[in-house]
Design a protein around this motif. Structure first.
Motif, PDB file in Angstrom:
ATOM      1  N   LEU A 104      19.034  47.727 -63.458  1.00 22.03           N
ATOM      2  CA  LEU A 104      19.756  48.544 -64.403  1.00 22.03           C
ATOM      3  C   LEU A 104      18.628  48.140 -65.945  1.00 22.03           C
ATOM      4  CD1 LEU A 104      23.235  48.103 -63.439  1.00 22.03           C
ATOM      5  CD2 LEU A 104      21.660  50.202 -62.312  1.00 22.03           C
ATOM      6  N   VAL A 155      25.535  63.134 -62.805  1.00 27.59           N
ATOM      7  CA  VAL A 155      24.265  61.481 -62.402  1.00 27.59           C
ATOM      8  C   VAL A 155      24.303  60.857 -61.231  1.00 27.59           C
ATOM      9  CG1 VAL A 155      24.811  58.398 -62.044  1.00 27.59           C
ATOM     10  CG2 VAL A 155      24.820  59.819 -64.074  1.00 27.59           C
ATOM     11  N   ASP A 156      23.902  60.010 -59.929  1.00 31.32           N
ATOM     12  CA  ASP A 156      23.402  61.085 -58.582  1.00 31.32           C
ATOM     13  C   ASP A 156      24.242  59.135 -58.121  1.00 31.32           C
ATOM     14  OD1 ASP A 156      22.421  58.351 -56.471  1.00 31.32           O
ATOM     15  OD2 ASP A 156      21.394  60.603 -55.735  1.00 31.32           O
ATOM     16  N   ARG A 184      23.935  56.727 -55.870  1.00 34.92           N
ATOM     17  CA  ARG A 184      23.729  55.276 -56.118  1.00 34.92           C
ATOM     18  C   ARG A 184      23.504  55.257 -56.973  1.00 34.92           C
ATOM     19  NH1 ARG A 184      21.597  54.849 -51.387  1.00 34.92           N
ATOM     20  NH2 ARG A 184      20.000  53.374 -51.880  1.00 34.92           N
ATOM     21  N   GLU A 185      23.115  55.656 -58.477  1.00 38.19           N
ATOM     22  CA  GLU A 185      23.185  55.180 -59.815  1.00 38.19           C
ATOM     23  C   GLU A 185      24.417  55.062 -59.883  1.00 38.19           C
ATOM     24  OE1 GLU A 185      21.118  55.508 -63.652  1.00 38.19           O
ATOM     25  OE2 GLU A 185      20.602  57.040 -62.873  1.00 38.19           O
ATOM     26  N   ARG A 218      26.072  51.770 -58.494  1.00 38.07           N
ATOM     27  CA  ARG A 218      24.989  50.613 -59.204  1.00 38.07           C
ATOM     28  C   ARG A 218      26.021  50.175 -60.729  1.00 38.07           C
ATOM     29  NH1 ARG A 218      19.877  49.254 -56.955  1.00 38.07           N
ATOM     30  NH2 ARG A 218      19.317  48.578 -58.768  1.00 38.07           N
ATOM     31  N   ASP A 274      16.827  59.220 -68.932  1.00 43.56           N
ATOM     32  CA  ASP A 274      17.259  58.595 -68.507  1.00 43.56           C
ATOM     33  C   ASP A 274      18.974  57.786 -68.730  1.00 43.56           C
ATOM     34  OD1 ASP A 274      15.111  58.076 -66.191  1.00 43.56           O
ATOM     35  OD2 ASP A 274      13.654  57.065 -67.753  1.00 43.56           O
ATOM     36  N   ALA A 288      25.557  49.778 -52.831  1.00 43.52           N
ATOM     37  CA  ALA A 288      24.912  48.916 -54.664  1.00 43.52           C
ATOM     38  C   ALA A 288      25.496  47.304 -53.861  1.00 43.52           C
ATOM     39  CB  ALA A 288      25.963  49.349 -55.646  1.00 43.52           C
TER      40      ALA A 288
END
Length: 254
Positions: free
Chosen positions: A61, A114-115, A117-118, A121, A147, A191
Motif C-alpha cells: 500500500l 476506486v477499484d 480490489r484496491e 486491500r 494514486d 485481499a
C-alpha cells in the motif's frame, strides 16, 4: 530503525489534524509533516503511525516515507501561536516526520472512484489494525498523481491503550459501514488471500524494529522495548488470519 533527519525550519502549522501537526524542512532538504511527541495523544500515536505505516508499505500500500525528526525547541521562538510554541517546547528530541506530498488532494469518495480490489486491500488492512479513523467524514486518504495514498494511522490498535485487555480487544469485529471506501464494493476476500500470508512473525519483527526505543521505554508491565515490540506483534499476527471474517457493514464485490 527509521532514517533520522534534523528539522532546520518550522514552516507552518497544519490545522487539519486534531494534534496540530506542522510542516517543516529538514537537513536532507526534504519537507515533512511533523507529528509532535508532545501532542495530547502522546508517543503511542507516533508508535501507531510507524508500525501501521511501515506495515502497510510492506504489504504494497502507498504510504508517504516516514522518518524520525530531531527537533530543537528553539525553532519555535518566532512562532506567534502560543499553542504551537508549547508543542515545540514540549517536543524536543525525536518526533515523527511524514513526507509531504506536494499537490496532493484530500480523497472525496463522491469525486473519485476506486477499484474494488484496491478498496478491498485498504479495508482489509484497516480491519487488521482496527483503524477507526478512515470514515467518509475523515478519509485520511490523499490522491497524488492519480494514486491513492494512506496517511494518519494514529487512531489504530486501540488495544495498546489497555494492554491487559489487548487480546480480547483485538478479537473484536471491525465495522466498516462508514469506511471511506465502503461504497466501492471492496474485494476483501481477494485481499485476505493475498495479504494475510504476508503477515508473519518475521515481517512484524522487522516492522516493530522501526519504532525508536525512546517511544517504547517505561511502558508499565514491560521490562524492555523489545518486550513491548513483541506485544504489538502478537495481536496483529493472530488477527491477520481471521479478520476478513470479522468485517461487517459492507457488501463485497462478487
Amino acid at each position: 530503525m527509521l532514517r533520522e533527519v534534523t528539522a532546520t525550519r518550522y514552516i507552518t502549522p497544519l490545522r487539519e489534524g486534531g494534534s496540530l501537526p506542522g510542516l517543516v524542512e529538514a537537513d536532507d532538504l526534504g519537507t515533512y509533516v511533523l507529528k509532535f511527541r508532545g501532542a495530547g495523544q502522546g508517543r503511542k500515536t507516533l508508535v501507531a503511525e510507524v508500525l501501521c505505516g511501515e506495515l502497510a508499505r510492506r504489504l504494497g500500500l502507498r504510504v508517504p516515507p516516514l522518518v524520525t525528526i530531531e527537533l530543537d525547541p528553539v525553532l519555535g521562538l518566532g512562532e506567534p501561536d502560543r499553542e504551537v510554541q508549547e508543542l515545540l517546547r514540549s517536543s524536543g528530541g525525536a518526533n515523527l516526520g511524514m513526507g509531504f506530498l506536494s499537490g496532493a488532494l484530500g480523497f472525496d469518495p463522491l469525486a473519485f472512484s476506486v477499484d474494488p480490489r484496491e478498496a478491498g486491500r485498504i479495508v482489509w488492512f484497516d480491519a487488521l489494525v482496527n483503524n477507526v479513523d478512515r470514515s467518509w467524514r475523515n478519509p485520511n486518504l490523499l490522491m497524488h498523481r492519480g494514486d491513492l495514498w494512506l496517511i494518519d494511522h494514529g487512531a489504530t490498535m486501540i488495544w495498546h491503550h489497555n494492554w491487559p485487555g489487548a487480546d480480547t480487544s483485538a478479537a473484536r469485529a471491525y465495522d466498516a459501514a462508514e469506511h471511506a471506501l465502503a461504497r466501492f464494493a471492496p474485494d476483501v476476500a481477494s485481499a485476505a488471500a493475498t495479504l494475510s500470508p504476508l503477515v508473519t512473525e518475521d515481517l512484524l519483527a522487522e516492522v516493530t524494529a522501526e519504532i525508536p526505543d525512546a517511544w517504547l521505554v517505561d511502558e508499565p508491565g514491560f521490562d524492555t522495548p523489545d518486550d513491548l515490540r513483541r506485544a504489538y506483534a502478537r495481536p496483529l499476527l493472530a488477527r491477520a488470519a481471521v479478520v476478513h471474517q470479522r468485517i461487517t457493514g459492507i457488501e463485497e464485490a462478487k
